[in-house]
Scaffold this active site. Sequence first.
Site, short mmCIF file in Angstrom:
data_model
loop_
_atom_site.label_atom_id
_atom_site.label_comp_id
_atom_site.label_asym_id
_atom_site.label_seq_id
_atom_site.Cartn_x
_atom_site.Cartn_y
_atom_site.Cartn_z
N SER A 159 0.87 -1.19 0.00
CA SER A 159 0.00 0.00 0.00
C SER A 159 0.90 1.23 0.00
O SER A 159 2.05 1.16 0.45
CB SER A 159 -0.87 0.02 1.26
OG SER A 159 -1.47 1.28 1.43
N TYR A 211 -1.78 -1.23 10.29
CA TYR A 211 -1.87 -1.36 8.83
C TYR A 211 -0.61 -0.81 8.17
O TYR A 211 0.01 -1.48 7.32
CB TYR A 211 -3.11 -0.60 8.33
CG TYR A 211 -3.35 -0.73 6.84
CD1 TYR A 211 -3.92 -1.89 6.32
CD2 TYR A 211 -3.00 0.29 5.95
CE1 TYR A 211 -4.14 -2.03 4.95
CE2 TYR A 211 -3.22 0.16 4.59
CZ TYR A 211 -3.79 -1.00 4.09
OH TYR A 211 -4.01 -1.14 2.74
N1 LIG Z 1 -8.58 -0.47 -1.82
C1 LIG Z 1 -7.53 0.34 -1.65
O1 LIG Z 1 -7.62 1.57 -1.86
C2 LIG Z 1 -6.20 -0.23 -1.25
C3 LIG Z 1 -5.09 0.63 -1.24
C4 LIG Z 1 -3.84 0.11 -0.92
C5 LIG Z 1 -3.70 -1.22 -0.62
N2 LIG Z 1 -4.79 -2.04 -0.62
C6 LIG Z 1 -4.58 -3.45 -0.32
O2 LIG Z 1 -5.16 -4.22 -1.34
C7 LIG Z 1 -5.58 -5.47 -0.82
C8 LIG Z 1 -7.04 -5.69 -1.17
O3 LIG Z 1 -7.80 -4.68 -0.52
P1 LIG Z 1 -9.26 -4.23 -0.99
O4 LIG Z 1 -9.37 -2.82 -0.65
O5 LIG Z 1 -9.51 -4.69 -2.36
O6 LIG Z 1 -10.12 -5.08 0.09
P2 LIG Z 1 -11.58 -5.68 0.09
O7 LIG Z 1 -12.46 -5.08 -0.93
O8 LIG Z 1 -12.01 -5.62 1.53
O9 LIG Z 1 -11.33 -7.22 -0.31
C9 LIG Z 1 -10.63 -8.06 0.55
C10 LIG Z 1 -10.62 -9.45 -0.06
O10 LIG Z 1 -9.85 -10.30 0.78
C11 LIG Z 1 -10.66 -11.40 1.23
N3 LIG Z 1 -10.22 -11.74 2.57
C12 LIG Z 1 -10.28 -10.97 3.68
N4 LIG Z 1 -9.79 -11.64 4.72
C13 LIG Z 1 -9.39 -12.85 4.25
C14 LIG Z 1 -8.82 -13.98 4.86
N5 LIG Z 1 -8.54 -14.02 6.17
N6 LIG Z 1 -8.54 -15.06 4.09
C15 LIG Z 1 -8.83 -15.05 2.76
N7 LIG Z 1 -9.37 -14.00 2.14
C16 LIG Z 1 -9.66 -12.92 2.89
C17 LIG Z 1 -12.09 -10.89 1.15
O11 LIG Z 1 -13.06 -11.91 1.02
P3 LIG Z 1 -13.67 -12.63 2.35
O12 LIG Z 1 -14.03 -11.56 3.32
O13 LIG Z 1 -14.86 -13.41 1.83
O14 LIG Z 1 -12.60 -13.54 2.85
C18 LIG Z 1 -12.00 -10.08 -0.14
O15 LIG Z 1 -12.04 -10.94 -1.25
C19 LIG Z 1 -5.32 -5.42 0.68
O16 LIG Z 1 -4.08 -6.03 0.96
C20 LIG Z 1 -5.25 -3.93 0.96
O17 LIG Z 1 -4.48 -3.63 2.09
C21 LIG Z 1 -6.04 -1.58 -0.91
#
Ligand SMILES: NC(=O)c1ccc[n+]([C@@H]2O[C@H](COP(=O)([O-])OP(=O)(O)OC[C@H]3O[C@@H](n4cnc5c(N)ncnc54)[C@H](OP(=O)(O)O)[C@@H]3O)[C@@H](O)[C@H]2O)c1
Length: 260
Positions: free
Chosen positions: A148, A162
């Site tokens: 991130s 985080y």
């Molecule tokens: N969105 C942003 O702006 C952003 C920015 C920088 C970095 N990131 C990073 O990108 C990644 C994805 O984030 P996102 O924002 O797309 O999140 P999100 O929409 O909340 O999606 C999270 C995904 O991970 C799965 N998940 C959560 N806990 C899990 C577990 N214990 N085991 C297996 N699967 C699990 C969830 O499905 P289930 O709940 O069904 O398991 C879902 O598919 C993360 O590492 C986040 O830190 C995101």
Amino acid sequence: MSIYVAGLFDVAGKRALVTGATSGIGRMIARGLAQAGVEVWVVARGADDVDAIVGELGGKAQGVVADVATEDGIARIAEALGDRPLHILVNNAGTDRPTPLDAEGREDFDAVLGLNLTAPFLLTRKLLPQLEGAASPGDPARVINIASIAALNPGHLENFAYASSKSGVAMMSRHLGRHLAKRNISCNAIAPGLFPSRLTEQFLGMGEADEVPKAFVSPLGARAGEMDDIAGAVIYLSSRAGAWVTGVLLPVSGGISTVS
Ligand SMILES: NC(=O)c1ccc[n+]([C@@H]2O[C@H](COP(=O)([O-])OP(=O)(O)OC[C@H]3O[C@@H](n4cnc5c(N)ncnc54)[C@H](OP(=O)(O)O)[C@@H]3O)[C@@H](O)[C@H]2O)c1
């Protein structure tokens, strides 16, 4: 498109496993890889969501319902893959919980580090046989960790766990990049800026149609990240074009990583 460019970025026929591929960034990566002809293995905890994305991806997509923060979940993923070679592992599943200075207890801090930092390490380690099965000197197997921009600059949210976990992911990727090279496996990290997802909806109230909050407006414009932005970075790292890249942290943020 020229034949040269088509070949340079070709990833068709590879097998990828993407954790957290049912929502947000992971879903974008899974969709992009599937459209590029990759056999995508989708991992998440929600069985209905896994079925839905596997159906949406079609083709050779496969689903594994598993919690990557547990040893059982990691074992289930390895068992499902069996001895199939794995060309691309995308450690994407992650979470955020507020860990403010005036809170008590360690449960939230531990949970964030467990999923964001420990799980990618343990899953990578567990899947080394499958990665080595796909690795060759000119075409390494790829481990791509989703960090991130929080790894680069302290943000305005009090999410100390985080930011620490993502900074850890960045260093772990460099460290793994160095040590996995002798096994013909590369390891890189991507630092996304703001993308619409369940996570950002929870913290920023930012659904797909919402405006980008002021604190997240990037030098390249007031928009959130899109599928092509993140899928493009993953495809680059996974293709011939990215074959000699390891240990880097690639911000995909519209340049927000250049301003604090
Ligand atoms: N969105 C942003 O702006 C952003 C920015 C920088 C970095 N990131 C990073 O990108 C990644 C994805 O984030 P996102 O924002 O797309 O999140 P999100 O929409 O909340 O999606 C999270 C995904 O991970 C799965 N998940 C959560 N806990 C899990 C577990 N214990 N085991 C297996 N699967 C699990 C969830 O499905 P289930 O709940 O069904 O398991 C879902 O598919 C993360 O590492 C986040 O830190 C995101």
